[in-house]
Enzyme design. Structure first.
Site, PDB file in Angstrom:
ATOM      1  CD  GLU A  28      -5.079 -10.386  13.254  1.00  0.00           C
ATOM      2  OE1 GLU A  28      -5.035  -9.372  12.375  1.00  0.00           O
ATOM      3  OE2 GLU A  28      -4.744 -10.569  14.236  1.00  0.00           O
ATOM      4  NE  ARG A  86      -2.315  -1.896   3.066  1.00  0.00           N
ATOM      5  CZ  ARG A  86      -2.603  -2.297   4.416  1.00  0.00           C
ATOM      6  NH1 ARG A  86      -3.685  -1.617   4.981  1.00  0.00           N
ATOM      7  NH2 ARG A  86      -1.909  -3.121   5.118  1.00  0.00           N
ATOM      8  CB  THR A 124       2.630 -12.159  12.005  1.00  0.00           C
ATOM      9  OG1 THR A 124       1.262 -12.838  12.274  1.00  0.00           O
ATOM     10  CG2 THR A 124       2.555 -11.035  11.612  1.00  0.00           C
ATOM     11  CE  LYS A 144       4.611  -1.417   6.441  1.00  0.00           C
ATOM     12  NZ  LYS A 144       3.410  -2.169   6.602  1.00  0.00           N
TER      13      LYS A 144
HETATM   14  C1  UD1 Z   1      -0.865  -7.567  12.796  1.00  0.00           C
HETATM   15  C2  UD1 Z   1      -1.805  -8.550  13.731  1.00  0.00           C
HETATM   16  C3  UD1 Z   1      -2.860  -7.546  14.376  1.00  0.00           C
HETATM   17  C4  UD1 Z   1      -2.504  -6.419  14.933  1.00  0.00           C
HETATM   18  C5  UD1 Z   1      -1.504  -5.531  13.923  1.00  0.00           C
HETATM   19  C6  UD1 Z   1      -0.994  -4.442  14.638  1.00  0.00           C
HETATM   20  C7  UD1 Z   1      -1.408 -10.765  13.042  1.00  0.00           C
HETATM   21  C8  UD1 Z   1      -1.973 -11.847  12.157  1.00  0.00           C
HETATM   22  N1  UD1 Z   1      -1.811  -9.637  13.118  1.00  0.00           N
HETATM   23  O1  UD1 Z   1      -1.870  -7.267  11.567  1.00  0.00           O
HETATM   24  O2  UD1 Z   1      -3.356  -8.405  15.288  1.00  0.00           O
HETATM   25  O3  UD1 Z   1      -3.435  -5.797  15.455  1.00  0.00           O
HETATM   26  O4  UD1 Z   1      -0.432  -6.397  13.360  1.00  0.00           O
HETATM   27  O5  UD1 Z   1      -0.206  -3.541  13.769  1.00  0.00           O
HETATM   28  O6  UD1 Z   1      -0.126 -10.968  13.503  1.00  0.00           O
HETATM   29  N2  UD1 Z   1       5.484  -9.702   8.343  1.00  0.00           N
HETATM   30  C9  UD1 Z   1       6.426 -10.380   8.100  1.00  0.00           C
HETATM   31  N3  UD1 Z   1       6.017 -11.714   7.393  1.00  0.00           N
HETATM   32  C10 UD1 Z   1       4.746 -12.018   6.926  1.00  0.00           C
HETATM   33  C11 UD1 Z   1       3.667 -11.155   7.398  1.00  0.00           C
HETATM   34  C12 UD1 Z   1       4.014  -9.934   7.958  1.00  0.00           C
HETATM   35  O7  UD1 Z   1       7.421 -10.130   8.304  1.00  0.00           O
HETATM   36  O8  UD1 Z   1       4.718 -13.012   6.535  1.00  0.00           O
HETATM   37  C13 UD1 Z   1       5.757  -8.427   9.186  1.00  0.00           C
HETATM   38  C14 UD1 Z   1       5.196  -7.199   8.403  1.00  0.00           C
HETATM   39  O9  UD1 Z   1       6.256  -6.890   7.726  1.00  0.00           O
HETATM   40  C15 UD1 Z   1       4.911  -6.348   9.421  1.00  0.00           C
HETATM   41  C16 UD1 Z   1       4.330  -7.100  10.654  1.00  0.00           C
HETATM   42  O10 UD1 Z   1       4.699  -8.556  10.242  1.00  0.00           O
HETATM   43  O11 UD1 Z   1       6.077  -5.503   9.906  1.00  0.00           O
HETATM   44  C17 UD1 Z   1       2.719  -7.066  10.720  1.00  0.00           C
HETATM   45  O12 UD1 Z   1       2.303  -7.627   9.459  1.00  0.00           O
HETATM   46  P1  UD1 Z   1       1.110  -7.035   8.803  1.00  0.00           P
HETATM   47  O13 UD1 Z   1       0.783  -7.690   7.681  1.00  0.00           O
HETATM   48  O14 UD1 Z   1       1.142  -5.320   8.931  1.00  0.00           O
HETATM   49  O15 UD1 Z   1      -0.037  -7.504   9.858  1.00  0.00           O
HETATM   50  P2  UD1 Z   1      -1.163  -6.624  10.200  1.00  0.00           P
HETATM   51  O16 UD1 Z   1      -2.479  -6.798   9.235  1.00  0.00           O
HETATM   52  O17 UD1 Z   1      -1.167  -5.048  10.560  1.00  0.00           O
HETATM   53 MG    MG Z   2       0.549  -3.598   9.864  1.00  0.00          MG
END
Ligand code: UD1
Ligand code: MG
Length: 475
Positions: free
Chosen positions: A157, A16, A82, A23
């Site tokens: 979520e 985004r 995550t 990012k």
């Molecule tokens: C996540 C949480 C959510 C919380 C929010 C807070 C989960 C499932 N959800 O959602 O409960 O309210 O953060 O901001 O954890 N990332 C990786 N590898 C992946 C996916 C993500 O390294 O495969 C990293 C992203 O770069 C990011 C962080 O993990 O820095 C969070 O991922 P993001 O996709 O932003 O999760 P949210 O939907 O924000």
């Molecule tokens: Mg996030």
């Protein structure tokens, strides 16, 4: 209990942001988003910090090598959620002590809140502690589901939540402390049976609870700390909130900020007591401003050192040193290597670069001073140019103490002007001027008497000349 490990999840694509830059490398208040998270983590003194990288890996790793060389990285090739990122981070880790997990896109978090989370976690002997906040607009975040006794049951979520759950305002910040050993035991049990087909780290909470773990949800007062940056609108919002936070801290420490909404000070800059910052001022990078200095209005200082009592108005400076009680501006451009000693002046429409101005010396107006060393108590007349470039190489000019450079001089480098010397206004100085000499480098003036009456008859000038007293016409 010690904090063994910090894991920062930063492998997401950041789609985004619509950017060529990963990012977490976008920056606000003088640090990348990831840099802010690292700065919040640093005072916790963890034994090791691991960052999970994926999208834009090379750029993120290069940035980390620069700002935090002791950090190690773990590569997540495909986005698996995550939970998956955490599984990778835990590989080969000695599962002891406490592990803190957080995201790389939450630049507002403070070390105070992280320390508060860890303190409660250790004192209560918890298996897992989650940092939460009451959010006025919780859409998009995971929601905190508490039982009748107030204890944390699980995190759901947004996409998997029902209407009742969506109405909950308490959100998951994405910051967790775990007993590392227990986390390692539970992380393999995650399943991707959710709307995104990913492994959610959030699901580990319910798993640990079902295994009899003691789970805490620590709700912090200031929800803005938990804000995540996912697009450029949120980037600007986070920047404005950080600006306000920094300005509040500065004002409470004795800095006058006349208009906090237009004053931008980086987290990496230091402003002393009794400094006044006027509207439209930006102080960035590794800048330091000494006590009593007045900066602005509309001034940008990047990596500058300004000593006590100096004044910088309507100016732009990069990597410059501005001495005690020095006066800069208005409309002055100081480039890297400018070093103004105490009680100096760099005035209106002056550009300086790689130039040392000795104590009490002045460049008051309309000059270019490049590649120069100027002694003490010297004055550089208006419209003086240090001719430092021959088209191929740059050359240096040396000016002694108590020198007077006449207005509109060209000092063609390399050239040296001795102590106490003068140059005549309008000179082109190509040879050294010895101490105490007057350097004159210009043609002698010649007046062509009667020229206007002969060549411009009938003009107003001719009329004026004709009616002037005759001794004025002859000069
Ligand atoms: C996540 C949480 C959510 C919380 C929010 C807070 C989960 C499932 N959800 O959602 O409960 O309210 O953060 O901001 O954890 N990332 C990786 N590898 C992946 C996916 C993500 O390294 O495969 C990293 C992203 O770069 C990011 C962080 O993990 O820095 C969070 O991922 P993001 O996709 O932003 O999760 P949210 O939907 O924000
Ligand atoms: Mg996030």
């Amino acid at each position: 209990m010690s904090l063994e490990t910090v894991v920062i999840l930063a492998a997401g694509e950041g789609t985004r942001m619509k950017s060529q830059t990963p990012k977490v490398l976008h920056s606000i208040a003088g640090r990348s988003l990831l840099g802010h998270v690292l700065a919040a983590v640093q005072p916790l003194k963890a034994s090791q910090v691991r960052v999970v990288v994926g999208s834009g890996r090379e750029k993120v790793e290069a940035h980390l090598a620069e700002i935090a060389p002791s950090v190690t990285t773990v590569f997540q090739e495909h986005r698996g959620g995550t939970g998956h990122a955490t599984q990778l981070a835990l590989e080969g880790l000695a599962a002891t002590g406490t592990i803190l997990i957080l995201a790389g896109d939450t630049p507002m978090l403070t070390d105070t809140s992280l320390a508060q989370l860890l303190k409660g976690h250790h004192e209560g002997g918890y298996t897992a502690s989650v940092l939460t906040a009451e959010h006025p607009e919780p859409t998009g975040y995971g929601r905190i589901i508490r039982g009748d006794d107030g204890s944390l049951l699980r995190i759901v979520e947004e996409r998997d939540a029902d209407e009742i759950e969506k109405a909950i305002e308490e959100i998951n910040s994405g910051v967790y402390a775990f007993d590392c050993q227990k986390l390692v035991g539970a992380i393999g049990k995650l399943r991707n049976d959710n709307s995104q087909g990913e492994l959610y780290l959030t699901d580990v909470i319910e798993i640990l609870r079902n295994e009899g773990g003691k789970i805490a949800a620590v709700c912090i007062d200031d929800f803005t700390e938990t804000l995540g940056v996912n697009d450029r609108v949120q980037l600007a919002e986070a920047a404005a909130l950080l600006r306000d936070r920094i300005n509040d801290r500065l004002m409470r420490s004795g800095v006058t900020i006349v208009d906090p909404t237009t004053t931008w000070v980086d987290a990496t800059s230091v402003i002393s007591q009794d400094v006044t910052l006027l509207p439209g001022t930006a102080i960035s990078g590794e800048s330091t401003i000494g006590a009593g200095a007045v900066i602005g209005p509309r001034t940008t200082l990047i990596d500058c050192t300004v000593a006590n009592g100096a004044e910088v108005k309507e100016s732009y400076a990069t990597s410059a040193v501005i001495g005690e009680n020095a006066s800069v501006g208005p409309f002055t451009y100081l480039r890297p290597g400018t070093n103004l000693a105490a009680n100096t002046k760099a005035g209106a429409f002056v550009e300086m670069k790689n130039a040392v101005l000795g104590e009490g010396s002045k460049v008051p107006h309309l000059s270019y001073v490049g590649d120069a060393t100027i002694g003490e108590g010297s004055n550089i007349g208006a419209a003086t140019i240090f001719v430092n470039y021959d088209g191929v190489e740059k050359h240096h000019t040396i000016i002694g103490n108590h020198v007077r450079i006449g207005s509109d001089s060209m000092l063609v480098a390399p050239v040296t002007i001795g102590d106490g010397a003068y140059t005549a206004a309008g000179s082109v100085i190509t040879d050294n001027v010895p101490a105490g000499a007057m350097g004159v480098g210009r043609a002698r003036q010649r007046n062509v008497i009667g020229w206007v009456l002969r060549k411009r008859p009938g003009t107003k000038s001719a009329e004026a000349a004709a009616s002037a007293p005759s001794n004025d016409q002859e000069g």
